[in-house]
Design a protein around this motif. Structure first.
Motif, mmCIF file in Angstrom:
data_model
loop_
_atom_site.group_PDB
_atom_site.id
_atom_site.type_symbol
_atom_site.label_atom_id
_atom_site.label_comp_id
_atom_site.label_asym_id
_atom_site.label_seq_id
_atom_site.Cartn_x
_atom_site.Cartn_y
_atom_site.Cartn_z
ATOM 1 N N GLN A 1 24.000 -13.192 -38.611
ATOM 2 C CA GLN A 1 22.867 -12.461 -38.849
ATOM 3 C C GLN A 1 23.552 -10.897 -39.545
ATOM 4 N N LEU A 2 24.041 -10.745 -38.369
ATOM 5 C CA LEU A 2 24.997 -9.266 -39.003
ATOM 6 C C LEU A 2 26.043 -8.954 -39.669
ATOM 7 N N THR A 3 26.754 -10.429 -39.714
ATOM 8 C CA THR A 3 27.437 -10.572 -40.859
ATOM 9 C C THR A 3 26.655 -10.322 -42.231
ATOM 10 N N ALA A 4 25.394 -11.206 -42.670
ATOM 11 C CA ALA A 4 24.963 -11.513 -43.550
ATOM 12 C C ALA A 4 24.370 -10.122 -44.207
ATOM 13 N N TYR A 5 23.590 -9.174 -42.431
ATOM 14 C CA TYR A 5 23.184 -8.111 -43.759
ATOM 15 C C TYR A 5 24.136 -6.740 -44.129
ATOM 16 N N ARG A 6 25.335 -6.575 -43.533
ATOM 17 C CA ARG A 6 26.461 -6.489 -44.259
ATOM 18 C C ARG A 6 26.566 -6.239 -45.135
ATOM 19 N N LEU A 7 26.690 -7.655 -45.577
ATOM 20 C CA LEU A 7 27.069 -8.207 -47.071
ATOM 21 C C LEU A 7 25.374 -7.537 -48.035
ATOM 22 N N LYS B 1 22.039 2.393 -43.113
ATOM 23 C CA LYS B 1 22.491 1.611 -41.724
ATOM 24 C C LYS B 1 23.865 0.863 -42.040
ATOM 25 N N LEU B 2 24.282 0.667 -42.766
ATOM 26 C CA LEU B 2 25.982 0.046 -42.718
ATOM 27 C C LEU B 2 26.861 -0.282 -41.879
ATOM 28 N N PRO B 3 26.889 1.464 -41.887
ATOM 29 C CA PRO B 3 28.393 1.195 -40.719
ATOM 30 C C PRO B 3 27.894 0.981 -39.170
ATOM 31 N N LEU B 4 27.259 0.889 -38.488
ATOM 32 C CA LEU B 4 26.255 0.805 -37.811
ATOM 33 C C LEU B 4 26.422 -1.297 -37.324
ATOM 34 N N VAL B 5 25.984 -1.514 -38.517
ATOM 35 C CA VAL B 5 26.191 -3.406 -38.649
ATOM 36 C C VAL B 5 27.962 -3.242 -38.609
ATOM 37 N N GLU B 6 28.916 -2.842 -39.396
ATOM 38 C CA GLU B 6 30.222 -2.578 -38.880
ATOM 39 C C GLU B 6 30.905 -2.066 -37.479
ATOM 40 N N ARG B 7 29.456 -1.273 -37.004
ATOM 41 C CA ARG B 7 30.159 -1.178 -35.645
ATOM 42 C C ARG B 7 30.395 -1.860 -34.788
ATOM 43 N N ASP B 8 28.946 -2.789 -35.077
ATOM 44 C CA ASP B 8 29.261 -4.215 -33.765
ATOM 45 C C ASP B 8 29.418 -5.256 -33.942
ATOM 46 N N LEU B 9 30.204 -5.259 -35.679
ATOM 47 C CA LEU B 9 30.789 -6.595 -35.687
ATOM 48 C C LEU B 9 32.016 -5.952 -35.503
ATOM 49 N N TYR C 1 23.183 -1.704 -34.496
ATOM 50 C CA TYR C 1 21.873 -2.068 -35.463
ATOM 51 C C TYR C 1 20.679 -2.223 -34.775
ATOM 52 N N TYR C 2 20.375 -2.962 -34.083
ATOM 53 C CA TYR C 2 18.971 -3.233 -32.897
ATOM 54 C C TYR C 2 18.328 -2.183 -32.721
#
Length: 261
Positions: A42-48, A75-83, A207-208
């Protein structure tokens, strides 16, 4: 009294919101039984998706978007940090998934290149185990078929965002409403995610954990003030409906093979 735009959007998308909460993915996440691979997928898809939306919002013409969009909504940097957190610990489905999201978000990748990258990531991910603290480690993982469905759903979401930006930039606010609102819902799930996967915030849950009621109030306040034209309001409402439809399609793909309990 005429309802504000945010009130109209909330009422108009209630059914889609309820449908999302009823998916197997959402129920498994809430119960702590979602395989880690699905959470990372899900995080990968949301990064996109976020990459495309934030890119378009940052350069959209017209006063409506420029008055509403601000750096605090990124929000993109937050998702990237999680990934990155999961990649460093070998718990992602494969490093290719993140690269794929990046190139497709920029609209520069050929499908064959992205598919080959994803295949490499799957091969690497297949050799890993999720490790301790993973919910339902022996449960259904991110199979190639599921990954393909998720990838297809995310790419369709991105295509919708890109098309909207080209023909009706103001309508991007409907997509922003849905994705910003989703972070408030994620706050409810934040502690469940930490418990299920043995995470200590913000590691893996940037992100969450980013939902902010004060930020939401500022965002909706700016949007309500900036958009008063009835026609524009209708187009934003239509875009919000489309955003929810794509989010539901994506979440349904992430639910593939999970028990609906």
């Amino acid at each position: 009294m005429t309802a504000s735009l945010s009130e109209t959007l909330r009422a108009g998308t209630r059914g889609r919101h309820d449908a999302l909460e009823a998916t197997a993915f959402a129920r498994a996440l809430l119960s702590g039984t979602l395989p880690l691979e699905r959470y990372v997928a899900q995080l990968t898809a949301y990064r996109l998706v976020l990459g495309a939306l934030e890119d378009e919002l940052s350069r959209a013409p017209g006063p409506a978007v420029t008055e509403v969009w601000s750096a605090e909504l990124v929000k993109l940097p937050l998702v990237e940090r999680d990934l990155r957190y999961f990649a460093e610990r070998g718990t992602v489905a494969g490093p290719g998934a993140c690269g794929e999201a990046s190139v497709f978000a920029r609209g520069t990748a050929e499908p064959r290149v992205a598919e080959e990258t994803a295949e490499e990531g799957r091969a690497a991910g297949a050799a890993r185990t999720a490790g301790p603290g993973t919910a339902q480690a022996a449960g259904p993982g991110a199979t190639q078929a599921v990954e393909a469905r998720v990838r297809q759903a995310a790419q369709a979401f991105v295509a919708e965002i890109r098309h909207t930006a080209a023909v009706d930039p103001d309508a991007l606010l409907g997509f922003l409403y849905v994705l910003e609102g989703s972070t408030l819902g994620a706050l409810v799930l934040h502690r469940h995610v930490c418990t299920a996967y043995g995470l200590c915030a913000p590691d893996g849950v940037s992100y969450y954990g980013c939902g902010d009621h004060a930020r939401w109030a500022r965002f909706t306040g700016r949007m309500n003030a900036a958009v008063t034209d009835p026609g524009v309001r209708l187009r934003i409402a239509d875009a919000a409906e489309r955003a929810y439809r794509h989010t539901l399609t994506l979440t349904t793909a992430l639910s593939s093979g999970l028990p609906l309990s």
